[in-house]
Design a protein around this motif. Structure first.
Motif, mmCIF file in Angstrom:
data_model
loop_
_atom_site.group_PDB
_atom_site.id
_atom_site.type_symbol
_atom_site.label_atom_id
_atom_site.label_comp_id
_atom_site.label_asym_id
_atom_site.label_seq_id
_atom_site.Cartn_x
_atom_site.Cartn_y
_atom_site.Cartn_z
ATOM 1 N N LEU A 1 41.503 29.472 32.606
ATOM 2 C CA LEU A 1 40.200 28.851 32.863
ATOM 3 C C LEU A 1 39.067 29.480 32.068
ATOM 4 O O LEU A 1 38.097 28.807 31.692
ATOM 5 N N ALA A 2 39.144 30.772 31.792
ATOM 6 C CA ALA A 2 38.055 31.427 31.050
ATOM 7 C C ALA A 2 37.905 30.853 29.648
ATOM 8 O O ALA A 2 36.805 30.881 29.080
ATOM 9 N N GLN A 3 38.979 30.318 29.094
ATOM 10 C CA GLN A 3 38.929 29.735 27.758
ATOM 11 C C GLN A 3 38.121 28.447 27.728
ATOM 12 O O GLN A 3 37.701 28.008 26.657
ATOM 13 N N GLY B 1 52.040 34.311 40.030
ATOM 14 C CA GLY B 1 51.497 34.907 38.812
ATOM 15 C C GLY B 1 50.317 34.126 38.274
ATOM 16 O O GLY B 1 49.331 34.704 37.817
ATOM 17 N N GLU B 2 50.418 32.792 38.326
ATOM 18 C CA GLU B 2 49.310 31.946 37.879
ATOM 19 C C GLU B 2 48.050 32.215 38.693
ATOM 20 O O GLU B 2 46.948 32.328 38.150
ATOM 21 N N LEU B 3 48.204 32.304 40.014
ATOM 22 C CA LEU B 3 47.058 32.568 40.881
ATOM 23 C C LEU B 3 46.432 33.913 40.557
ATOM 24 O O LEU B 3 45.201 34.024 40.421
ATOM 25 N N ALA B 4 47.254 34.952 40.414
ATOM 26 C CA ALA B 4 46.727 36.282 40.119
ATOM 27 C C ALA B 4 45.947 36.283 38.813
ATOM 28 O O ALA B 4 44.835 36.822 38.730
ATOM 29 N N ARG B 5 46.510 35.663 37.774
ATOM 30 C CA ARG B 5 45.822 35.621 36.477
ATOM 31 C C ARG B 5 44.563 34.768 36.525
ATOM 32 O O ARG B 5 43.577 35.050 35.837
ATOM 33 N N ALA B 6 44.565 33.725 37.359
ATOM 34 C CA ALA B 6 43.378 32.886 37.498
ATOM 35 C C ALA B 6 42.225 33.647 38.146
ATOM 36 O O ALA B 6 41.053 33.452 37.786
ATOM 37 N N GLU C 1 36.860 36.084 37.285
ATOM 38 C CA GLU C 1 35.987 37.256 37.243
ATOM 39 C C GLU C 1 35.290 37.363 35.891
ATOM 40 O O GLU C 1 34.104 37.705 35.810
ATOM 41 N N ARG C 2 36.002 37.041 34.819
ATOM 42 C CA ARG C 2 35.424 37.101 33.476
ATOM 43 C C ARG C 2 34.473 35.941 33.202
ATOM 44 O O ARG C 2 33.522 36.080 32.432
ATOM 45 N N ALA C 3 34.744 34.784 33.814
ATOM 46 C CA ALA C 3 34.030 33.564 33.441
ATOM 47 C C ALA C 3 32.784 33.280 34.266
ATOM 48 O O ALA C 3 31.923 32.503 33.835
ATOM 49 N N LEU C 4 32.647 33.886 35.443
ATOM 50 C CA LEU C 4 31.520 33.573 36.323
ATOM 51 C C LEU C 4 30.255 34.336 35.940
ATOM 52 O O LEU C 4 30.305 35.506 35.563
#
Length: 346
Positions: free
Chosen positions: A94-96, A225-230, A235-238
């Protein structure tokens, strides 16, 4: 219908359930919506949250790993007059897709879509004969690949941890014996075997295949794993003050979200017997109650809401921390890569 046993398990794989957005008023309130804000809906599905967020005046960037959901969402894109961008992507990326100056909110509805359950060709339902597939993105390793190739010890761990199936070893051994004679191809092949190995008792609230099908779905799609990485990506994108709202339907998923917010609340490292090594700034502040569950009235209207839990955090101005998967204590299960691998959506 779905049946909640109080452990986060549902009988969702068993039959059709009309998609109704869960905890919708609570989700909208948690995002602190206003015209001009940009919200990322990481799990577009049937567009329930996205439609309501657009109606509140905010712009939406919506993601979904399922190409069918992207196709089905095009009428909403056209009707949004430029306020909705719909992207084929896993939500861990999502950050991308966030704007350079950040997002005002991220919402994630974690769980299988009722649309996917209703389509026999997707192989999610044990009561609908179809290929033993379960891939949300329609590519990569299928459930049939796992059932026909994985070692008995790996199947036992997958069913035991991801499905909390008490008869995991017994079912895994029966699968090994059957696949030597004939491979598993359809959902009924597997469900039929499980029905024989662990027949349903009168007191059982769910079908005997429920936990195994759920475990396979979670494993095939690397859902934990998807949830953890999301969560790390959010955190990076907000932006500072931006809201992260996550709705889960499974105890394992809720545990990951809870651990993330606890870890990001800021704490001092070191033990109580030694000097504090360093302070960690909180990257998220709690918003409202630590956990919100659906009301009895909503659960009676929408069975999917019975096991739903919502957790919310507000991003601080502290820099994001490193992506450290060890905070979640995820299980060391068999590698999907060794069975053919899941590649990322381009």
């Amino acid at each position: 219908m779905m049946t909640d046993q109080g452990t986060g398990f549902t009988d969702a794989e068993g039959g059709p359930v009309r998609h109704i957005p869960v905890l919708l008023p609570e989700v909208l309130a948690s995002l602190d919506l206003a015209p001009g804000k940009i919200i990322l809906d990481g799990t577009f599905g049937a567009g329930g949250y996205t439609s309501a967020i657009l109606a509140a005046g905010a712009d939406v960037i919506a993601l979904d790993r399922d190409p069918a959901a992207i196709l089905g969402g095009q009428p909403l894109v056209e009707a949004s007059a430029g306020h909705l961008t719909l992207v084929h992507s896993q939500f861990s990326d999502l950050a991308q897709h966030a704007p350079a100056d950040g997002l005002d909110g991220v919402v994630l509805d974690i769980g299988v879509s009722s649309m996917q359950i209703d389509e026999a060709d997707r192989g999610f339902s044990f009561q609908r004969k179809g290929p033993l597939d379960m891939r949300m993105s329609s590519y990569g390793v299928s459930a049939a690949d796992v059932v026909n190739r994985a070692k008995v010890t790996d199947l036992t761990r997958i069913f035991g941890f991801l499905g909390e199936e008490p008869q995991s070893g017994r079912i895994a051994r029966a699968i090994e014996k059957r696949r030597l004679e004939e491979p598993f191809v359809t959902t009924r092949d597997l469900a039929g075997l499980i029905e024989v190995v662990t027949p349903r008792k009168a007191k059982d609230k769910i079908h005997p295949a429920t936990r195994v099908f759920q475990a396979l779905r979670i494993f095939v799609n690397d859902e934990l794993g998807e949830l953890a990485r999301a969560l790390f990506a959010a955190e990076r994108a907000l932006k500072p003050g931006g809201r992260l709202t996550v709705v889960t339907f499974h105890s394992l998923e809720d545990r990951i979200v809870k651990k993330f917010f606890q870890d990001r609340a800021g704490k001092a490292s070191g033990s109580r017997h030694l000097p504090i090594a360093h302070e960690r700034a909180a990257t998220f502040a709690p918003v409202g109650k630590s956990m919100v569950a659906a009301s009895e009235e909503e659960a009676s209207r929408n069975p999917r809401a019975r096991s739903a839990k919502m957790r919310v955090g507000a991003r601080t101005d502290a820099p994001p921390e490193a992506d450290d998967l060890s905070i979640f204590d995820l299980p060391n299960l068999a590698s999907l890569g060794k069975m053919g691998g899941l590649s990322h959506v381009a």
